[in-house]
Motif scaffolding. Sequence first.
Motif, PDB file in Angstrom:
ATOM      1  N   GLU A 199     116.856 129.812  79.639  1.00  0.00           N
ATOM      2  CA  GLU A 199     115.402 129.683  79.576  1.00  0.00           C
ATOM      3  C   GLU A 199     114.789 130.226  78.281  1.00  0.00           C
ATOM      4  N   THR A 200     115.615 130.791  77.401  1.00  0.00           N
ATOM      5  CA  THR A 200     115.110 131.337  76.137  1.00  0.00           C
ATOM      6  C   THR A 200     115.571 130.428  75.005  1.00  0.00           C
ATOM      7  N   PRO A 201     114.663 129.656  74.407  1.00  0.00           N
ATOM      8  CA  PRO A 201     115.059 128.603  73.463  1.00  0.00           C
ATOM      9  C   PRO A 201     115.893 129.071  72.275  1.00  0.00           C
ATOM     10  N   ASN A 202     115.650 130.278  71.773  1.00  0.00           N
ATOM     11  CA  ASN A 202     116.415 130.681  70.586  1.00  0.00           C
ATOM     12  C   ASN A 202     117.724 131.394  70.919  1.00  0.00           C
ATOM     13  N   VAL A 203     118.043 131.575  72.202  1.00  0.00           N
ATOM     14  CA  VAL A 203     119.366 132.067  72.586  1.00  0.00           C
ATOM     15  C   VAL A 203     120.306 130.868  72.606  1.00  0.00           C
ATOM     16  N   MET A 204     121.335 130.900  71.806  1.00  0.00           N
ATOM     17  CA  MET A 204     122.182 129.743  71.580  1.00  0.00           C
ATOM     18  C   MET A 204     123.087 129.440  72.769  1.00  0.00           C
ATOM     19  N   PRO A 205     123.394 128.164  72.982  1.00  0.00           N
ATOM     20  CA  PRO A 205     124.267 127.755  74.101  1.00  0.00           C
ATOM     21  C   PRO A 205     125.731 128.006  73.771  1.00  0.00           C
ATOM     22  N   GLN A 206     126.049 129.251  73.584  1.00  0.00           N
ATOM     23  CA  GLN A 206     127.401 129.659  73.202  1.00  0.00           C
ATOM     24  C   GLN A 206     127.744 130.947  73.909  1.00  0.00           C
ATOM     25  N   LEU A 207     128.975 131.038  74.405  1.00  0.00           N
ATOM     26  CA  LEU A 207     129.399 132.240  75.116  1.00  0.00           C
ATOM     27  C   LEU A 207     130.851 132.527  74.775  1.00  0.00           C
ATOM     28  N   HIS A 208     131.096 133.734  74.270  1.00  0.00           N
ATOM     29  CA  HIS A 208     132.476 134.197  74.082  1.00  0.00           C
ATOM     30  C   HIS A 208     132.724 135.287  75.115  1.00  0.00           C
ATOM     31  N   MET A 209     133.552 134.967  76.124  1.00  0.00           N
ATOM     32  CA  MET A 209     133.783 135.926  77.215  1.00  0.00           C
ATOM     33  C   MET A 209     135.293 136.078  77.444  1.00  0.00           C
ATOM     34  N   PRO A 210     135.850 137.227  77.110  1.00  0.00           N
ATOM     35  CA  PRO A 210     137.292 137.425  77.236  1.00  0.00           C
ATOM     36  C   PRO A 210     137.781 137.335  78.683  1.00  0.00           C
ATOM     37  N   MET A 211     138.777 136.490  78.894  1.00  0.00           N
ATOM     38  CA  MET A 211     139.415 136.378  80.210  1.00  0.00           C
ATOM     39  C   MET A 211     140.646 137.278  80.275  1.00  0.00           C
ATOM     40  N   GLN A 212     141.414 137.334  79.214  1.00  0.00           N
ATOM     41  CA  GLN A 212     142.634 138.132  79.039  1.00  0.00           C
ATOM     42  C   GLN A 212     143.828 137.603  79.822  1.00  0.00           C
ATOM     43  N   SER A 213     143.654 137.252  81.086  1.00  0.00           N
ATOM     44  CA  SER A 213     144.735 136.652  81.876  1.00  0.00           C
ATOM     45  C   SER A 213     144.118 135.870  83.021  1.00  0.00           C
ATOM     46  N   GLY A 214     144.858 134.871  83.495  1.00  0.00           N
ATOM     47  CA  GLY A 214     144.398 134.128  84.666  1.00  0.00           C
ATOM     48  C   GLY A 214     145.067 134.583  85.942  1.00  0.00           C
ATOM     49  N   SER A 215     145.976 135.541  85.834  1.00  0.00           N
ATOM     50  CA  SER A 215     146.700 136.042  86.999  1.00  0.00           C
ATOM     51  C   SER A 215     145.970 137.231  87.617  1.00  0.00           C
ATOM     52  N   ASP A 216     145.686 137.153  88.896  1.00  0.00           N
ATOM     53  CA  ASP A 216     145.025 138.275  89.573  1.00  0.00           C
ATOM     54  C   ASP A 216     145.878 139.537  89.512  1.00  0.00           C
ATOM     55  N   ARG A 217     147.190 139.366  89.631  1.00  0.00           N
ATOM     56  CA  ARG A 217     148.076 140.530  89.615  1.00  0.00           C
ATOM     57  C   ARG A 217     148.051 141.215  88.248  1.00  0.00           C
ATOM     58  N   ILE A 218     148.077 140.416  87.183  1.00  0.00           N
ATOM     59  CA  ILE A 218     148.046 140.994  85.838  1.00  0.00           C
ATOM     60  C   ILE A 218     146.668 141.570  85.537  1.00  0.00           C
ATOM     61  N   LEU A 219     145.611 140.899  85.962  1.00  0.00           N
ATOM     62  CA  LEU A 219     144.260 141.437  85.757  1.00  0.00           C
ATOM     63  C   LEU A 219     144.124 142.813  86.410  1.00  0.00           C
ATOM     64  N   LYS A 220     144.732 142.974  87.568  1.00  0.00           N
ATOM     65  CA  LYS A 220     144.703 144.284  88.242  1.00  0.00           C
ATOM     66  C   LYS A 220     145.469 145.315  87.417  1.00  0.00           C
ATOM     67  N   ALA A 221     146.634 144.923  86.888  1.00  0.00           N
ATOM     68  CA  ALA A 221     147.426 145.841  86.066  1.00  0.00           C
ATOM     69  C   ALA A 221     146.688 146.191  84.769  1.00  0.00           C
ATOM     70  N   MET A 222     145.874 145.265  84.300  1.00  0.00           N
ATOM     71  CA  MET A 222     145.073 145.508  83.096  1.00  0.00           C
ATOM     72  C   MET A 222     143.835 146.363  83.385  1.00  0.00           C
ATOM     73  N   ARG A 223     143.551 146.587  84.666  1.00  0.00           N
ATOM     74  CA  ARG A 223     142.314 147.239  85.121  1.00  0.00           C
ATOM     75  C   ARG A 223     141.088 146.428  84.697  1.00  0.00           C
ATOM     76  N   ARG A 224     141.204 145.129  84.798  1.00  0.00           N
ATOM     77  CA  ARG A 224     140.052 144.251  84.615  1.00  0.00           C
ATOM     78  C   ARG A 224     139.447 144.052  85.999  1.00  0.00           C
ATOM     79  N   SER A 225     138.169 144.323  86.137  1.00  0.00           N
ATOM     80  CA  SER A 225     137.557 144.427  87.467  1.00  0.00           C
ATOM     81  C   SER A 225     137.040 143.094  88.003  1.00  0.00           C
ATOM     82  N   TYR A 226     137.708 141.999  87.693  1.00  0.00           N
ATOM     83  CA  TYR A 226     137.366 140.685  88.224  1.00  0.00           C
ATOM     84  C   TYR A 226     138.685 139.962  88.458  1.00  0.00           C
ATOM     85  N   ARG A 227     138.613 138.843  89.123  1.00  0.00           N
ATOM     86  CA  ARG A 227     139.795 138.030  89.363  1.00  0.00           C
ATOM     87  C   ARG A 227     139.510 136.605  88.915  1.00  0.00           C
TER      88      ARG A 227
END
Length: 507
Positions: A265-293
């Motif tokens: 909704e903010t015109p000058n905020v660009m339609p671009q997002l850099h968001m680190p995933m790091q891994s797609g494995s829930d088990r590895i994300l847990k070992a990485m202490r990444r708090s999402y799956r």
Amino acid sequence: MSSGNRSEEAVDVQKSYEVRTYGCQMNVHDSERLSGLLEDAGYVRAPEGADGDADVVVFNTCAVRENADNKLYGNLGRLAPMKTKRPGMQIAVGGCLAQKDRDTIVKRAPWVDVVFGTHNIGKLPVLLERARIQEEAQIEIAESLEAFPSTLPTRRESAYAAWVSISVGCNNTCTFCIVPALRGKEKDRRTGDILAEIEALVAEGVSEITLLGQNVNAYGSDIGDREAFSKLLRACGKIGGLERVRFTSPHPRDFTDDVIAAMAETPNVMPQLHMPMQSGSDRILKAMRRSYRQERFLGIIEKVRAAMPEAAISTDIIVGFPGETEEDFEQTMHAVREARFANAFTFQYSKRPGTPAADMDGQIPKEVVQERYMRLSALQEQISWDENKKQVGRTLEVMVAEGEGRKDGATHRLSGRAPDNRLVHFTKPAQDVRPGDVVTVEITYAAPHHLLAEGTPLAVKGTRAGDAWEKRTTAATAQPAGVMLGLPTVGAPAPLPAAAAPACGIG
């Protein structure tokens, strides 16, 4: 660079300086401040390519790579004979490796004059002068932030695009990252100070800003306002003359629906997002202490695309984290197929000294990591190409950039960034075009990592940002030791070599 009275520690005779930067965007921005401090103290920047031929050489270091210290000491060793031949030359080491190694640096390289940490970069001119007078190395490492770095003089690398720090430090405990131990707990700037800095930059001609933080969308944690970041984005939308707003890097844990709404909704905020995933494995994300799956991450991607169908989304992925099985890796491949990233910066895991992951069981053999890395790279290359092909035929407004197109001279083209941060090479128009100006082009060809507009540009718009670039370039030409020496990439960082680790703990 901000103005200010020259400090009492200013040098009597103009001396030259060189700053060498390693690591992430945070270090790039810190180096702008180090340059600003030195120029405020009376130093002038050494010509490009000086390669140590300066009165002061500053290393702004990174500590996340396994061989970061070897690289530093190798570079310091090459400067030792130069310092012997150049009376009065000084060498300073700062940044994350200095924060971590402290006294070790002077023990291994006794010709170093100053060692300073991530929390006290503002002390550099004073420490240099003290080392000169006392004729002995000065080591000063603060354990916590003394003053928010944005209050320091800054020698901006670009006249038209700028970093703006909104926070420093990180409260996450990812097992592969040492940054929180070196940068400290997250500390947020006051919103009013951030907006005042942006307004001042716009008044100077800047038209694009990138909000910067180790975990940028956790902004507001100091005051318990979970919507502080989305409010900041909306406030940026009210600043006249600010054409483009970007931010890096967010964390999926804190990426809430109000942020998506603010972006859309903010015109000058660009339609671009850099968001680190790091891994797609829930088990590895847990070992990485990444708090999402995986499901949570892909759900965010789906919401972003629903709100902004044209958004380009990029990510970071680590291959070969300790304990990663073939099944874990296939989960990462699945997530990449589902997310369809415009770009992914993929890294082979390497140990970061001082991190929990470095001591984990199940370290993966290098040849296995390399093979997985090649498979993932091939998949992402094809996806990037397919996604870029969808841009063919579109009309885009491209902000002309400096130094983005390495072949521009030979091809008679110019280069710039589309709103979604895709790199666009376009035919040089008949009229003069300056970095910071905006050119409207039609995309005719797509490659995996760039777009091409082969026809004559449809429109050229001169901008205040272009005026600022021209004014600054004219001043630099009049004073060769001056300021126009390059541009830090705005947006997602450039991909690192295959065997490298992520450049920082950002994200």
